[in-house]
Design an enzyme around this catalytic site. Structure first.
Site, short mmCIF file in Angstrom:
data_model
loop_
_atom_site.label_atom_id
_atom_site.label_comp_id
_atom_site.label_asym_id
_atom_site.label_seq_id
_atom_site.Cartn_x
_atom_site.Cartn_y
_atom_site.Cartn_z
N TYR A 27 -23.09 -26.17 -22.36
CA TYR A 27 -24.02 -26.73 -23.34
C TYR A 27 -24.83 -25.68 -24.09
O TYR A 27 -25.60 -26.02 -24.98
CB TYR A 27 -24.95 -27.73 -22.65
N ASN A 78 -26.94 -38.49 -29.87
CA ASN A 78 -26.13 -37.90 -28.81
C ASN A 78 -26.38 -38.77 -27.58
O ASN A 78 -27.36 -38.57 -26.87
CB ASN A 78 -26.52 -36.44 -28.54
N HIS A 84 -19.85 -42.90 -22.70
CA HIS A 84 -18.65 -43.38 -22.03
C HIS A 84 -18.86 -44.66 -21.24
O HIS A 84 -17.90 -45.20 -20.69
CB HIS A 84 -18.12 -42.29 -21.09
N ASP A 91 -23.82 -52.12 -28.66
CA ASP A 91 -24.28 -53.35 -29.31
C ASP A 91 -25.55 -53.12 -30.13
O ASP A 91 -25.69 -53.64 -31.23
CB ASP A 91 -24.51 -54.44 -28.28
N HIS A 104 -21.95 -34.59 -30.26
CA HIS A 104 -21.78 -34.05 -28.90
C HIS A 104 -21.75 -32.53 -29.00
O HIS A 104 -21.06 -31.98 -29.86
CB HIS A 104 -20.48 -34.57 -28.27
N LEU A 105 -22.48 -31.88 -28.12
CA LEU A 105 -22.51 -30.43 -28.10
C LEU A 105 -21.15 -29.85 -27.73
O LEU A 105 -20.73 -28.83 -28.27
CB LEU A 105 -23.57 -29.94 -27.12
N THR A 106 -20.46 -30.51 -26.81
CA THR A 106 -19.14 -30.06 -26.38
C THR A 106 -18.08 -30.96 -27.03
O THR A 106 -18.38 -32.05 -27.52
CB THR A 106 -18.98 -30.14 -24.85
N ARG A 115 -14.49 -38.58 -19.90
CA ARG A 115 -15.39 -38.22 -21.00
C ARG A 115 -14.71 -38.29 -22.37
O ARG A 115 -15.35 -38.09 -23.39
CB ARG A 115 -15.94 -36.81 -20.81
#
Length: 151
Positions: A27, A78, A84, A91, A104-106, A115
């Site tokens: 991260y 994020n 997931h 909703d 997402h950082l990754t 993931r």
């Protein structure tokens, strides 16, 4: 007091409060406070007002998303681990009826199989993954275009 600039909510999910400390090999070393400052500066340059928040609690994130409806012009989120797992957050994002950019950082597609699926991404106008903190800045650029009708 209302902002003269369009409001974009930048919402961060669980464990992002540990950014810069938790698994820096994945991260990075940028802290959440540093990320918030980067996002604030970018938003200001783009003529946007930003509400930057982080919570480890799903219900709090859902409440913030719901509060955006009719007030904010877009959401950058994020969802972290809720990406997931959270149909409830999906909703809420759908009910907000706003442009949503998931960040997402990754690169979640290069991570563990569980993931690689984004439930919340089904509400997203776009998803940016794998670019570290720069992904948030790119999301703001895209959101500015969406708000101004240029995308």
């Amino acid at each position: 007091m209302t902002s003269p600039h369009p409001i974009v909510a930048v919402l961060n999910g669980p464990n992002l409060n540990l950014l810069g400390q938790r698994q820096p090999e994945l991260y990075g070393r940028t802290t959440l406070a540093e990320l918030e400052a980067m996002v604030g500066a970018k938003a200001s340059a783009l003529g946007l007002a930003v509400e930057f928040r982080q919570s480890n609690h799903e219900g709090e994130l859902i409440g913030w998303v719901q509060a955006c409806r009719g007030r904010a012009r877009g959401i950058v989120i994020n969802p972290a681990g809720y990406t997931h797992t959270s149909v409830a957050l999906l909703d809420a994002l759908l009910a907000a009826e706003l442009p949503v950019i998931e960040v997402h950082l990754t690169n979640i597609h290069r991570r563990e199989p569980f993931r690689q699926t984004s439930i919340t991404g089904k509400a997203a106008t776009g998803i940016i993954a794998g670019l570290g903190p720069a992904g948030y800045l790119l999301a703001l650029e895209a959101m500015a275009q969406l708000i101004r009708g240029g995308a």
